[in-house]
Design a protein around this motif. Structure first.
Motif, PDB file in Angstrom:
ATOM      1  N   ASN A   1     -27.963  10.516 -10.371  1.00  0.00           N
ATOM      2  CA  ASN A   1     -27.403   9.375  -9.638  1.00  0.00           C
ATOM      3  C   ASN A   1     -26.607   9.809  -8.411  1.00  0.00           C
ATOM      4  OD1 ASN A   1     -28.430   7.429 -11.472  1.00  0.00           O
ATOM      5  ND2 ASN A   1     -26.719   7.825 -12.868  1.00  0.00           N
ATOM      6  N   THR A   2     -25.918  10.928  -8.535  1.00  0.00           N
ATOM      7  CA  THR A   2     -25.080  11.417  -7.432  1.00  0.00           C
ATOM      8  C   THR A   2     -25.658  12.661  -6.761  1.00  0.00           C
ATOM      9  OG1 THR A   2     -23.766  12.785  -8.955  1.00  0.00           O
ATOM     10  CG2 THR A   2     -23.005  10.533  -8.543  1.00  0.00           C
ATOM     11  N   ASN A   3     -26.727  13.216  -7.348  1.00  0.00           N
ATOM     12  CA  ASN A   3     -27.326  14.459  -6.832  1.00  0.00           C
ATOM     13  C   ASN A   3     -26.310  15.592  -6.781  1.00  0.00           C
ATOM     14  OD1 ASN A   3     -29.951  13.537  -6.576  1.00  0.00           O
ATOM     15  ND2 ASN A   3     -29.707  12.925  -4.450  1.00  0.00           N
ATOM     16  N   THR A   4     -25.473  15.672  -7.805  1.00  0.00           N
ATOM     17  CA  THR A   4     -24.474  16.734  -7.879  1.00  0.00           C
ATOM     18  C   THR A   4     -24.599  17.461  -9.213  1.00  0.00           C
ATOM     19  OG1 THR A   4     -22.820  15.204  -8.792  1.00  0.00           O
ATOM     20  CG2 THR A   4     -22.844  15.528  -6.387  1.00  0.00           C
ATOM     21  N   TYR A   5     -23.994  18.651  -9.274  1.00  0.00           N
ATOM     22  CA  TYR A   5     -24.035  19.473 -10.483  1.00  0.00           C
ATOM     23  C   TYR A   5     -22.648  19.578 -11.109  1.00  0.00           C
ATOM     24  CZ  TYR A   5     -28.681  21.186  -9.151  1.00  0.00           C
ATOM     25  OH  TYR A   5     -30.002  21.275  -8.830  1.00  0.00           O
ATOM     26  N   ALA A   6     -22.631  19.595 -12.437  1.00  0.00           N
ATOM     27  CA  ALA A   6     -21.373  19.854 -13.136  1.00  0.00           C
ATOM     28  C   ALA A   6     -20.966  21.312 -12.931  1.00  0.00           C
ATOM     29  CB  ALA A   6     -21.531  19.546 -14.627  1.00  0.00           C
ATOM     30  N   THR A   7     -21.972  22.213 -12.897  1.00  0.00           N
ATOM     31  CA  THR A   7     -21.721  23.635 -12.663  1.00  0.00           C
ATOM     32  C   THR A   7     -22.653  24.119 -11.564  1.00  0.00           C
ATOM     33  OG1 THR A   7     -21.372  23.796 -15.067  1.00  0.00           O
ATOM     34  CG2 THR A   7     -21.345  25.855 -13.831  1.00  0.00           C
ATOM     35  N   PRO A   8     -22.325  23.826 -10.300  1.00  0.00           N
ATOM     36  CA  PRO A   8     -23.235  24.165  -9.204  1.00  0.00           C
ATOM     37  C   PRO A   8     -23.479  25.664  -9.049  1.00  0.00           C
ATOM     38  CG  PRO A   8     -21.095  23.452  -8.369  1.00  0.00           C
ATOM     39  CD  PRO A   8     -21.110  23.137  -9.829  1.00  0.00           C
ATOM     40  N   SER A   9     -22.458  26.475  -9.330  1.00  0.00           N
ATOM     41  CA  SER A   9     -22.635  27.925  -9.197  1.00  0.00           C
ATOM     42  C   SER A   9     -23.696  28.436 -10.162  1.00  0.00           C
ATOM     43  CB  SER A   9     -21.309  28.646  -9.450  1.00  0.00           C
ATOM     44  OG  SER A   9     -20.819  28.359 -10.753  1.00  0.00           O
ATOM     45  N   LEU A  10     -23.807  27.806 -11.337  1.00  0.00           N
ATOM     46  CA  LEU A  10     -24.803  28.216 -12.321  1.00  0.00           C
ATOM     47  C   LEU A  10     -26.206  27.943 -11.809  1.00  0.00           C
ATOM     48  CD1 LEU A  10     -25.495  29.310 -15.099  1.00  0.00           C
ATOM     49  CD2 LEU A  10     -25.150  27.020 -16.043  1.00  0.00           C
ATOM     50  N   ALA A  11     -26.389  26.815 -11.126  1.00  0.00           N
ATOM     51  CA  ALA A  11     -27.698  26.485 -10.559  1.00  0.00           C
ATOM     52  C   ALA A  11     -28.136  27.548  -9.562  1.00  0.00           C
ATOM     53  CB  ALA A  11     -27.649  25.115  -9.888  1.00  0.00           C
ATOM     54  N   LEU A  12     -27.211  28.061  -8.773  1.00  0.00           N
ATOM     55  CA  LEU A  12     -27.528  29.099  -7.796  1.00  0.00           C
ATOM     56  C   LEU A  12     -27.826  30.426  -8.486  1.00  0.00           C
ATOM     57  CD1 LEU A  12     -24.731  28.291  -5.189  1.00  0.00           C
ATOM     58  CD2 LEU A  12     -27.151  27.708  -5.007  1.00  0.00           C
ATOM     59  N   LYS A  13     -27.035  30.756  -9.506  1.00  0.00           N
ATOM     60  CA  LYS A  13     -27.209  32.031 -10.201  1.00  0.00           C
ATOM     61  C   LYS A  13     -28.537  32.094 -10.948  1.00  0.00           C
ATOM     62  CE  LYS A  13     -22.242  32.666 -10.975  1.00  0.00           C
ATOM     63  NZ  LYS A  13     -21.170  32.651 -12.002  1.00  0.00           N
ATOM     64  N   ILE A  14     -28.924  31.000 -11.579  1.00  0.00           N
ATOM     65  CA  ILE A  14     -30.157  30.989 -12.366  1.00  0.00           C
ATOM     66  C   ILE A  14     -31.359  31.264 -11.482  1.00  0.00           C
ATOM     67  CG2 ILE A  14     -31.739  29.474 -13.637  1.00  0.00           C
ATOM     68  CD1 ILE A  14     -29.369  28.260 -15.022  1.00  0.00           C
ATOM     69  N   GLY A  15     -31.371  30.703 -10.279  1.00  0.00           N
ATOM     70  CA  GLY A  15     -32.481  30.941  -9.365  1.00  0.00           C
ATOM     71  C   GLY A  15     -32.640  32.417  -9.049  1.00  0.00           C
ATOM     72  N   THR A  16     -31.525  33.087  -8.783  1.00  0.00           N
ATOM     73  CA  THR A  16     -31.553  34.521  -8.491  1.00  0.00           C
ATOM     74  C   THR A  16     -32.023  35.313  -9.703  1.00  0.00           C
ATOM     75  OG1 THR A  16     -29.710  34.270  -6.947  1.00  0.00           O
ATOM     76  CG2 THR A  16     -30.164  36.490  -7.736  1.00  0.00           C
ATOM     77  N   THR A  17     -31.540  34.937 -10.887  1.00  0.00           N
ATOM     78  CA  THR A  17     -31.921  35.629 -12.120  1.00  0.00           C
ATOM     79  C   THR A  17     -33.404  35.481 -12.400  1.00  0.00           C
ATOM     80  OG1 THR A  17     -29.721  35.366 -13.100  1.00  0.00           O
ATOM     81  CG2 THR A  17     -31.555  35.720 -14.614  1.00  0.00           C
ATOM     82  N   LEU A  18     -33.942  34.283 -12.223  1.00  0.00           N
ATOM     83  CA  LEU A  18     -35.368  34.060 -12.474  1.00  0.00           C
ATOM     84  C   LEU A  18     -36.235  34.863 -11.510  1.00  0.00           C
ATOM     85  CD1 LEU A  18     -35.594  30.247 -13.299  1.00  0.00           C
ATOM     86  CD2 LEU A  18     -35.925  32.178 -14.843  1.00  0.00           C
ATOM     87  N   GLN A  19     -35.801  34.981 -10.270  1.00  0.00           N
ATOM     88  CA  GLN A  19     -36.545  35.792  -9.313  1.00  0.00           C
ATOM     89  C   GLN A  19     -36.599  37.258  -9.769  1.00  0.00           C
ATOM     90  OE1 GLN A  19     -38.566  34.954  -7.102  1.00  0.00           O
ATOM     91  NE2 GLN A  19     -37.700  33.932  -5.327  1.00  0.00           N
ATOM     92  N   LYS A  20     -35.500  37.747 -10.325  1.00  0.00           N
ATOM     93  CA  LYS A  20     -35.486  39.126 -10.824  1.00  0.00           C
ATOM     94  C   LYS A  20     -36.384  39.280 -12.046  1.00  0.00           C
ATOM     95  CE  LYS A  20     -30.881  40.200  -9.030  1.00  0.00           C
ATOM     96  NZ  LYS A  20     -29.471  40.546  -9.355  1.00  0.00           N
ATOM     97  N   CYS A  21     -36.398  38.251 -12.900  1.00  0.00           N
ATOM     98  CA  CYS A  21     -37.279  38.289 -14.071  1.00  0.00           C
ATOM     99  C   CYS A  21     -38.748  38.269 -13.646  1.00  0.00           C
ATOM    100  CB  CYS A  21     -36.985  37.107 -14.990  1.00  0.00           C
ATOM    101  SG  CYS A  21     -35.412  37.226 -15.886  1.00  0.00           S
TER     102      CYS A  21
END
Length: 208
Positions: A87-107
């Protein structure tokens, strides 16, 4: 890692273990980095748990989810883990959203390497294709809203730090009074030592 469902998922998945091994090779010699390693492993473990829950297959490995046609499914699980509000296009933990992307790229790099080493062209190709999708779409689908959420949170926190007008007035008057005092010392008959101290103080006040 503490013994819970997430740590059991981490310990039972070969791709996550390979990711952990690389982290330990790079950072494991520094005991202060051990918490960082645990945190990164738990992040990807939580993601795999959500993907298993959404797919209805509790035995599926991270490697089994790494297909180009599963990109939207993967991003949705990332949003779930990071607490995305549609509804607001926001994250409760925005830093986690950024970190997961980097981690998946490494995987994905680990899977590409595995595909090359084992002559598994299917694994190599689909990992490479999914990695390209991350490069092309991740910013629009995930990172942009996460960065915006962080920016808005920073702005909101700074609003409460603005000084009151009275505080600014008191500070200004104090600096003006101190400047006049030290300027008078420089113009008077003070000793060289006193004048050096006055000059030093006056230069600090001018910077303020």
């Amino acid at each position: 890692m503490r013994n819970d469902e997430i740590s059991r998922i981490v310990k039972s998945d070969n791709t996550i273990l390979a990711f952990g091994e690389k982290l330990c090779t790079k950072r494991g010699h520094d005991e202060e980095q051990h918490n960082y390693i645990r945190q990164k492993l738990r992040e990807v473990g939580r993601l795999l748990k959500d993907m298993r829950s959404c797919s209805g297959n509790v035995e599926k490995s991270l490697e089994n989810f790494m297909y180009p046609d599963a990109f939207k499914f993967i991003t949705q699980s990332c949003k779930n883990v990071a607490g995305f509000d549609g509804n607001t296009n926001t994250y409760a933990t925005p830093s986690l959203a950024l970190k997961i992307g980097t981690t998946l790229q490494k995987c994905l790099k680990i899977l590409i390497s595995k595909g090359i080493e084992t002559s598994n062209r299917d694994l190599q190709t689909r990992a490479e294709d999914l990695s390209k999708l991350f490069e092309i779409n991740w910013t629009d689908d995930m990172s942009s809203n996460a960065l915006r959420t962080l920016h808005e949170a920073k702005q909101n926190s700074q609003k409460g730090l603005l000084p009151l007008a009275n505080d600014v007035k008191v500070m200004s008057e104090y600096l003006r009074h101190e400047a006049e005092t030290h300027a008078n010392t420089l113009q008077g008959s003070a000793s060289d030592c006193e004048k050096r101290q006055a000059w030093h103080k006056l230069s600090e006040i001018c910077l303020c």
